[in-house]
Write an enzyme that holds these catalytic residues in place. Structure first.
Site, short mmCIF file in Angstrom:
data_model
loop_
_atom_site.label_atom_id
_atom_site.label_comp_id
_atom_site.label_asym_id
_atom_site.label_seq_id
_atom_site.Cartn_x
_atom_site.Cartn_y
_atom_site.Cartn_z
N HIS A 1 0.88 -5.40 -0.86
CA HIS A 1 0.54 -5.07 0.53
C HIS A 1 -0.53 -6.07 0.95
CE1 HIS A 1 -0.75 -2.90 4.05
NE2 HIS A 1 0.24 -2.06 3.90
N GLU B 1 -0.76 -0.82 7.51
CA GLU B 1 -0.11 -1.80 8.37
C GLU B 1 -0.23 -1.40 9.85
OE1 GLU B 1 3.21 -3.44 6.38
OE2 GLU B 1 4.51 -3.23 8.13
N ARG C 1 10.49 -4.35 0.52
CA ARG C 1 10.64 -3.15 1.32
C ARG C 1 9.92 -3.30 2.65
NH1 ARG C 1 7.51 1.25 2.38
NH2 ARG C 1 5.91 0.74 0.84
#
Lengths: 580, 138, 247
Positions: free
Chosen positions: A233, A246, A389
């Protein structure tokens, strides 16, 4: 030893496990369902998910857009039949959770609100402020309390799957509070144990995410799929690895290098605009953003602090009101853990291990190749996530494939006869193993922490954002050495009562197996795709590697890797284009 | 393992600590709470005295004068002084707690705590002023 | 500044000991460390036999509640620097049975939680094909605060009523019941009131108010219980005055 039985046993009490349990209870009223978890269900790591869960619900969106965003985000490694099933069922599953009381954030007219997320062409992320996972988990858990058919084994640590006559027929577990060995027979078992971020030193994952289910399945003969795809991330806090969602960027946050420059524009992610543009800049996919950080660091344009290099995430221009309304948890986390207020200051962030695209190989019904064994959620790899993903697909995946696995396992269980009583002998063997290898062992020389630390260092150095064949080869050797040393482990704690040193040892052994799977799969994939970047093979190679990796356990030595072609239905492989 | 401890393998042997009768001295806030609970005794006392006064009034002027004289004894004066302090403590602590219990929503938004507490104080003030006016006007 | 800091940690080894003891450990002092980091340092480097629960390390999983210097705290949310110069006393949460070292048994809470029916109760659920239940941001706001409970048990450990009267349903479970009562989608308030009007329910609470003070998520369970009492009392009056109208 206690022997008990149920019809379907769900291992893991996070979003996927609980959704599966409810699906079973609703599919067949005669089935006895049990959820076994090493923690109380509300402690499961779903609780830490922040930003949201994707599902098409707005008129400006379409299932095909969701499918395309997912597939291109996954660099065409997703199985497209699985993605189609996923996007189709996502809205219903999310609505179901709404009916079960999840406190989704709303529009003024009372309809569910959506926000944008990275790699998305249309806003479709449902959210509950920035504690979406927390609210989903608690809503699910509280809803399971309604079903009398769902029995729970809380704080019971599964050590082994019982396999007899080529079929999974239950588990052996330790009741942590008393040290009692439980043999639980079941006609079908669903693994929903989450990922294995703790294989790496710097991760958003909680302590419990040690790849237990992955290793259990792997040891029972089921392959692990696409394990080389580890998601970093782009925005975690230095030192702690605490996730900064995010959603900070979808609301309009900027990533700035040490010169205050929005450096993503240099990495083929579009040009900066004052307002956030979907599939562009800070709203690019996670793999590309994390890779850009490494390149920016190589250019000497990141900042350096006591806990390594970092960049700035700037959300000051969003204003206090919006931050308090939509990102209150981010503000609280920053105040608590980095002692700054994001309303007034920039947040230091760096890429951090977040999610495993890979997992236990399943079909689109959650079935593994081992009859009677199912998997769902992060522990599984269906695969809808491919090589990378998209943010906010994983919570939805837990619901869709949790439900699917539950229904499939319920149908399978209903057809099976009573389970084989002979498996209690296996359970006794497992009890003996635990006694001899850990609790009664006196001649060991190794301790848990140094072995774990060495595994961490090794994985970060060799299996991180960028990898090479030579490094991976070295990493595989180190892991072999650690496996050997693990046999020489010595525990301080001989107690049967809440022995967390014993569970930590078992977790370490699970992690070593999973780490071997990651490294061997990464070594075999001689191309760069999504989150797997090989500097010695920098191009995507669809001729050879438009295929899933399958890692099988071999009796001695590292895992055996096979490849399985990707299912393509309507979206032929293309280039991933962002910022255009 | 020592033999004097009754532990049975694989059975929980939880340790339960008994709550001491002095638990309320552990923390200032606990003590404050017990004190607040205690104020109810004084509130009750005041109520009893008032009823008694009413009763005396019903008995005729002589009985009432006798009652009033008794109230002026040093014992009663001291008791009333203490009672007054406790009733004050009672009122203030409860008024401060009122916003926790009473949630008023106006046009969907929650009325802030200080308004709720303020309203309580306001009513108190008005009632006290009215009583004072009644008593002191002559 | 000190290089190390002392932790006095409560130990209880049921297989060897009749009651808890205290063990002290010297751990490195780091400005950025939370108390949980120090416990993990002990577990990894000094004494592998120390038992405690933890997971997310970001104050949301609710596992690591303990008593730190006499106050119930999430150990992942209090820093060593908050307790300089030490020593720091770390004990298990009060009022729960101690299983081992810093681990307490919370199964009692799980049973009580189930008892108050913390789920949406409807007479008839509308089909999924009809979409979501409408709920305006203001309606969401009425119960949102009570939905933030992470079940960390700090409020029980702060509640002397729970200590004295273990049958008390307790702050978190009642707050969660109230969370569903106030949810515009729910129709189960009466069922829950019937349960919580019994012994061990809302009337056991004497409003000490400590639960609200220790709550790391600002849930305000004390508020939930008092509001519940008000609603309960109003309902009782209503059924007294209009016996045919109630239920």
């Amino acid at each position: 030893m206690d022997v008990s039985s149920c019809d379907v046993l769900v291992v893991g009490g996070g979003a996927a496990g609980l959704r599966a349990a409810i699906a079973i209870a609703e599919a067949n009223l005669n089935l006895r369902v049990a959820v076994i978890s090493k923690v109380y269900p509300m402690r499961s790591h779903t609780v830490s998910a922040e930003g949201g869960a994707a599902a098409v619900i707005k008129p400006n969106d379409s299932l095909d857009e969701h499918a395309y965003d997912t597939i291109s985000g996954g660099d065409w490694l997703c199985d497209q039949d699985a993605v189609e099933a996923f996007v189709n069922e996502a809205p219903v599953e999310m609505l179901r959770l709404e009916h079960w009381g999840c406190p989704w954030s709303r529009q003024p007219d009372g309809r569910v609100a959506v926000r944008s997320f990275g790699g998305m062409k249309v806003e479709r992320t449902w959210f509950a402020a920035d504690k979406t996972g927390f609210h989903m988990l608690h809503s699910l858990f509280q809803t399971t309390l309604k079903y009398e058919a769902i029995q729970r084994y809380d704080e019971c640590f599964v050590t082994k799957l019982l396999v007899e006559k080529g079929r999974c027929q239950g588990v052996v577990a330790i009741e942590v509070a008393t040290g009692k060995i439980l043999a639980i027979t079941a006609k079908a078992v669903i693994l929903a144990t989450g990922g294995c971020g703790k294989v790496f030193p710097f991760t958003t994952n909680g302590a419990i995410k040690t790849g237990d289910g992955m290793a259990l399945a792997y040891r029972a003969g089921a392959p692990l799929k696409d394990m080389e795809f580890v998601q970093y991330h782009p925005t975690g806090l230095p030192l702690t690895g605490i996730l900064i969602t995010e959603a900070t960027r979808s609301e309009g946050g900027w990533l700035l290098n040490k010169d205050g420059y929005r450096y993503l524009q240099d990495y083929d992610l579009g040009k900066p605009q004052p307002k956030p543009v979907l599939r562009s800049m800070e709203l690019g996919p996670r793999d590309r953003l994390s890779q850009a950080f490494v390149k920016e660091q190589a250019k000497g344009r990141t900042l350096e602090g006591p806990y390594g290099h970092y960049v700035h995430l700037d959300i000051r221009h969003l204003g206090e009101k919006l931050i308090d309304k939509k990102l209150p948890f981010v503000r609280a986390l920053c105040r608590k853990y980095v002692n700054l207020d994001p309303v007034k200051e920039m947040i230091p962030v760096r890429p951090v291990v977040h999610y495993m695209m890979g997992g236990i190989h399943t079909d689109i019904y959650g079935a593994t190749p081992l009859p009677g064994l199912y998997a769902a959620g992060e522990a599984a790899c269906v695969s809808i996530n491919g090589a990378n993903r998209l943010g906010s697909n994983s919570l939805t995946e837990c619901l869709v494939f949790g439900a699917r696995a539950g229904q499939a396992a319920a149908a399978f269980a209903a057809e099976q006869k009573e389970t084989n009583p002979a498996i209690s002998a296996q359970a006794r063997d497992e009890q003996r193993r635990l006694e001899e290898s850990f609790l009664r062992k006196t001649d060991g020389k190794e301790r848990i922490a140094p072995l774990r630390e060495e595994m961490h260092k090794n994985m970060e150095a060799c299996a991180g954002i960028y990898r090479t064949g030579a490094e991976l080869k070295r990493a595989a050797q180190v892991l072999r050495g650690l496996q050997d040393r693990f046999h020489d482990l010595q525990l301080d704690d001989r107690s049967y009562t809440f022995n967390t040193e014993l569970t930590a040892a078992l977790e370490l052994s699970f992690m070593l197996d999973v780490a071997e799977g990651i490294v061997a799969s990464a070594f075999a994939r001689q191309e760069s795709r999504g989150s797997h970047q090989r500097t010695d093979h920098p191009q995507r190679d669809d001729d050879k590697f438009l295929a899933h990796s399958l890692a099988y356990r071999s009796p001695e030595g590292p895992p055996r890797i096979e490849h399985l072609p990707v299912t393509i239905t309507r979206w032929p492989p293309g280039q991933r284009v962002y910022g255009k | 393992m020592s033999s004097d401890v009754h532990y049975t393998l694989h059975h929980p042997k939880w340790y339960r600590r008994r709550v001491s009768v002095w638990w309320w001295l552990q923390k200032r806030s606990y003590a404050q709470f017990v004190l607040r609970e205690l104020t109810s005794v004084f509130v009750a006392f005041f109520a009893v005295v008032s009823l008694w006064q009413l009763h005396a009034l019903g008995e005729g002027p002589e009985a009432y004068a006798h009652f009033m004289a008794r109230l002026k004894s040093p014992l009663f004066l001291a008791l009333h002084g203490v009672t007054f302090l406790f009733v004050l403590f009672h009122s203030i602590t409860w008024f401060n707690l009122a916003p926790t219990a009473i949630v008023v929503r106006l046009r969907g938004k929650r009325v802030p705590d200080f308004v709720i507490a303020g309203m309580n104080y306001l009513v108190w003030l008005v009632a006290s002023a009215a009583v004072a006016w009644l008593l002191l006007r002559g | 500044m000190a290089e190390t800091i002392t932790l006095s940690v409560a130990r209880y080894r049921p297989e060897e000991e009749a009651e808890p003891t205290v063990q002290t450990y010297e751990v490195p002092y780091r400005k950025d460390w939370v108390v949980l980091d120090a416990l993990n340092y002990i577990k990894d480097q000094l004494d592998g036999s120390l038992s405690f629960r933890w997971s997310c390390r970001m104050g949301v999983c609710g596992s690591c509640g303990m008593t730190v210097n006499g106050e119930p705290k999430l150990t992942c949310a209090v820093f060593l620097s908050d307790y300089l110069p030490g020593p720091i006393r770390v004990e298990p949460l009060q009022y729960f049975p101690i299983v081992r070292d810093l681990v307490v048994d919370i199964s009692d809470f799980l049973e009580k939680l189930q008892k108050v029916k913390p789920w949406i109760i409807l007479k008839e659920e509308k089909p999924l094909s009809e979409g979501e239940y409408r709920q305006t941001p203001d309606q969401l706001d009425t119960y949102k605060q009570f939905s933030m409970c992470i079940n960390c048990m700090l409020c029980y450990a702060a509640c002397p009523i729970y200590g004295l009267e273990p049958g008390f349903v307790g702050p978190a479970a009642i707050a969660l019941a109230q969370r569903y009562n106030l949810d515009s989608r729910d129709m189960g308030a009466q069922e829950r009131l019937d349960i919580l009007s019994q012994k061990g329910g809302i009337w056991d609470c004497t409003f000490v108010g400590e639960c609200t003070k220790v709550c790391p998520e600002n849930v305000d369970p004390a508020g939930a219980i008092q509001q519940y009492k008000l609603a309960g009392a109003a309902h009782w009056f209503k059924s007294l005055l209009l016996p045919w109208g109630a239920k």
